[in-house]
Design an enzyme around this catalytic site. Structure first.
Site, mmCIF file in Angstrom:
data_model
loop_
_atom_site.group_PDB
_atom_site.id
_atom_site.type_symbol
_atom_site.label_atom_id
_atom_site.label_comp_id
_atom_site.label_asym_id
_atom_site.label_seq_id
_atom_site.Cartn_x
_atom_site.Cartn_y
_atom_site.Cartn_z
ATOM 1 N N ASP A 1 -11.396 2.432 3.998
ATOM 2 C CA ASP A 1 -11.409 1.009 3.822
ATOM 3 C C ASP A 1 -13.078 0.905 3.902
ATOM 4 O OD1 ASP A 1 -9.313 -0.599 4.006
ATOM 5 O OD2 ASP A 1 -9.157 -0.561 6.018
ATOM 6 N N LYS B 1 0.959 -1.225 -0.040
ATOM 7 C CA LYS B 1 -0.124 0.072 0.175
ATOM 8 C C LYS B 1 0.703 1.265 0.039
ATOM 9 C CE LYS B 1 -3.802 -2.474 2.142
ATOM 10 N NZ LYS B 1 -4.769 -2.755 3.272
ATOM 11 N N GLN C 1 -4.927 -1.777 9.663
ATOM 12 C CA GLN C 1 -4.673 -2.979 9.114
ATOM 13 C C GLN C 1 -5.320 -4.070 9.952
ATOM 14 O OE1 GLN C 1 -3.693 -3.051 5.818
ATOM 15 N NE2 GLN C 1 -3.909 -5.607 5.666
HETATM 16 N N1 L34 Z 1 -8.002 -2.689 7.530
HETATM 17 N N2 L34 Z 1 -7.115 -4.898 6.801
HETATM 18 C C1 L34 Z 1 -7.719 -3.616 6.431
HETATM 19 N N3 L34 Z 1 -8.086 -3.162 5.086
HETATM 20 C C2 L34 Z 1 -7.756 -4.091 4.167
HETATM 21 O O1 L34 Z 1 -8.123 -3.952 2.959
HETATM 22 C C3 L34 Z 1 -7.153 -5.455 4.414
HETATM 23 N N4 L34 Z 1 -7.015 -6.252 3.356
HETATM 24 C C4 L34 Z 1 -7.090 -7.962 3.934
HETATM 25 C C5 L34 Z 1 -6.465 -8.337 5.078
HETATM 26 N N5 L34 Z 1 -6.589 -6.936 6.062
HETATM 27 C C6 L34 Z 1 -6.963 -5.794 5.867
HETATM 28 C C7 L34 Z 1 -5.834 -6.221 2.578
HETATM 29 O O2 L34 Z 1 -5.303 -5.065 2.405
HETATM 30 C C8 L34 Z 1 -6.315 -8.329 2.488
HETATM 31 N N6 L34 Z 1 -5.505 -7.412 2.010
HETATM 32 C C9 L34 Z 1 -4.572 -7.496 0.786
HETATM 33 C C10 L34 Z 1 -3.844 -6.450 0.402
HETATM 34 C C11 L34 Z 1 -2.832 -6.526 -0.502
HETATM 35 C C12 L34 Z 1 -2.497 -7.978 -1.112
HETATM 36 C C13 L34 Z 1 -3.413 -9.064 -0.670
HETATM 37 C C14 L34 Z 1 -4.445 -8.818 0.564
HETATM 38 C C15 L34 Z 1 -1.467 -8.171 -2.150
HETATM 39 O O3 L34 Z 1 -0.830 -7.355 -2.490
HETATM 40 N N7 L34 Z 1 -1.388 -9.330 -2.568
HETATM 41 C C16 L34 Z 1 -0.488 -9.729 -3.728
HETATM 42 C C17 L34 Z 1 0.901 -10.330 -3.021
HETATM 43 C C18 L34 Z 1 0.746 -11.030 -1.940
HETATM 44 C C19 L34 Z 1 2.081 -11.550 -1.110
HETATM 45 O O4 L34 Z 1 3.248 -11.480 -2.135
HETATM 46 O O5 L34 Z 1 2.172 -11.873 -0.015
HETATM 47 C C20 L34 Z 1 -1.168 -10.475 -4.564
HETATM 48 O O6 L34 Z 1 -0.415 -10.475 -5.866
HETATM 49 O O7 L34 Z 1 -1.922 -11.077 -4.225
#
Ligand code: L34
Length: 294
Positions: free
Chosen positions: A119, A52, A96
């Protein structure tokens, strides 16, 4: 079969956002400013928050990362939230999740000023979403809707089956797909851990949204030929051969399911990057005071 490339689409949206922010800055306007609060050292949360913050930098947003020790009390965290509510330079912020067990997530969510709740988790914003009023859509459902829209996936009249009823994905996703609109007008079934004969429902779906957090839960026998499959799961599965000692696996058995689909999202590189970009879109809305006015 079309792979919905969330990574590529998120890069494209980032470029669009960067262009808009540059124009705002050049005309003397306020650069959007997102703050993220990260409590503790949860490895997945650290990755997500890092993504982020990095995306903010790349899009020309200001960002502030507030890191707190896992031992922070609920009262202390509420003070952090109040401070961010009162900071006029910060347009929006997130705390988060998940939080450590001794902190009540609901208390924290309720303390966030709905105007800054990028969010979309506060009951005021969730209620506005359910009623179809202007609001900050929760980032993951917003990302999914954007993918369906940009890939031209037809949803009107389709049967969507959402697997999982979490507050941040399954429940809002079911509401959004059932509402009137370009990505909507679906007949929606929400299935969950207490559903009897779950596979029977999933087999009827034109659109499947899997958000249960169980690796490769959705198998080929549960998927109708030509279905659209959105995989929200990001599960870490031990893999000694992988560089980090684990690999990421979705809630869908991708290898066997993909050949049956009309569209499918991969993991990683699907919903995850779109979640991050949706948060930036909400933050831009907050800085332009699009939802709540001045
Ligand atoms: N407050 N908590 C709050 N807001 C959110 O919107 C979230 N979420 C979920 C968990 N907790 C939260 C996220 O940000 C899930 N989530 C999230 C954010 C980014 C990614 C996955 C979930 C992400 O960047 N995924 C990449 C790589 C992941 C890795 O390398 O581990 C992907 O390609 O899926």
């Amino acid at each position: 079969m079309t792979i919905i490339d969330g990574k590529k689409l998120s890069e494209q949206i980032k470029t669009e956002l960067a262009r808009e922010v540059a124009a705002i800055r050049d005309s003397g306007g306020k650069v959007p400013h997102l703050a993220a609060v990260l409590v503790g050292e949860d490895p997945a949360s650290q990755v997500y928050v890092r993504n982020k913050v990095r995306s903010c930098e790349e899009a020309g947003f200001k960002s502030t990362l507030v890191r707190k020790d896992v031992g922070i009390t609920e009262v202390e965290l509420l003070e952090v939230v109040n401070h961010l509510n009162d900071d006029d330079d910060i347009d929006g912020f997130i705390v988060q999740l998940p939080l450590p067990k001794h902190i009540n997530e609901e208390h924290i969510t309720l303390a966030i000023d709905p105007k800054k709740d990028v969010d979309g988790f506060h009951p005021v914003n969730f209620g506005r979403m359910a009623l179809g009023l202007p609001t900050y859509l929760p980032a993951t459902p917003f990302g999914i809707v954007t993918m369906l829209e940009r890939y031209g996936v037809e949803t009107a009249g389709k049967h969507a089956v959402v697997i999982g009823r979490s507050n941040i994905v399954g429940t809002p996703m079911a509401i959004l797909l059932s509402r009137k609109g370009r990505v909507g007008d679906c007949t929606v079934t929400l299935v969950h851990s207490r559903t009897r004969n779950l596979p029977e429902f999933v087999r009827q779906a034109d659109i499947i949204v899997a958000a249960i957090g169980k690796p490769e839960f959705v198998t080929a026998d549960m998927v109708k030929e030509g279905a659209v499959v959105i995989d929200v799961g990001i599960n870490r599965v031990d893999d000694p051969a992988a560089p980090r000692g684990f690999r990421l696996v979705g809630d869908v058995a991708y290898g066997e399911v993909a050949p049956k689909c009309s569209f499918i999202t991969p993991v990683p590189g699907g919903v995850g990057p779109m979640t991050v970009m949706s948060l930036l879109m909400n933050t831009l809305k907050a800085s332009k005071k699009e939802i709540y006015g001045a």
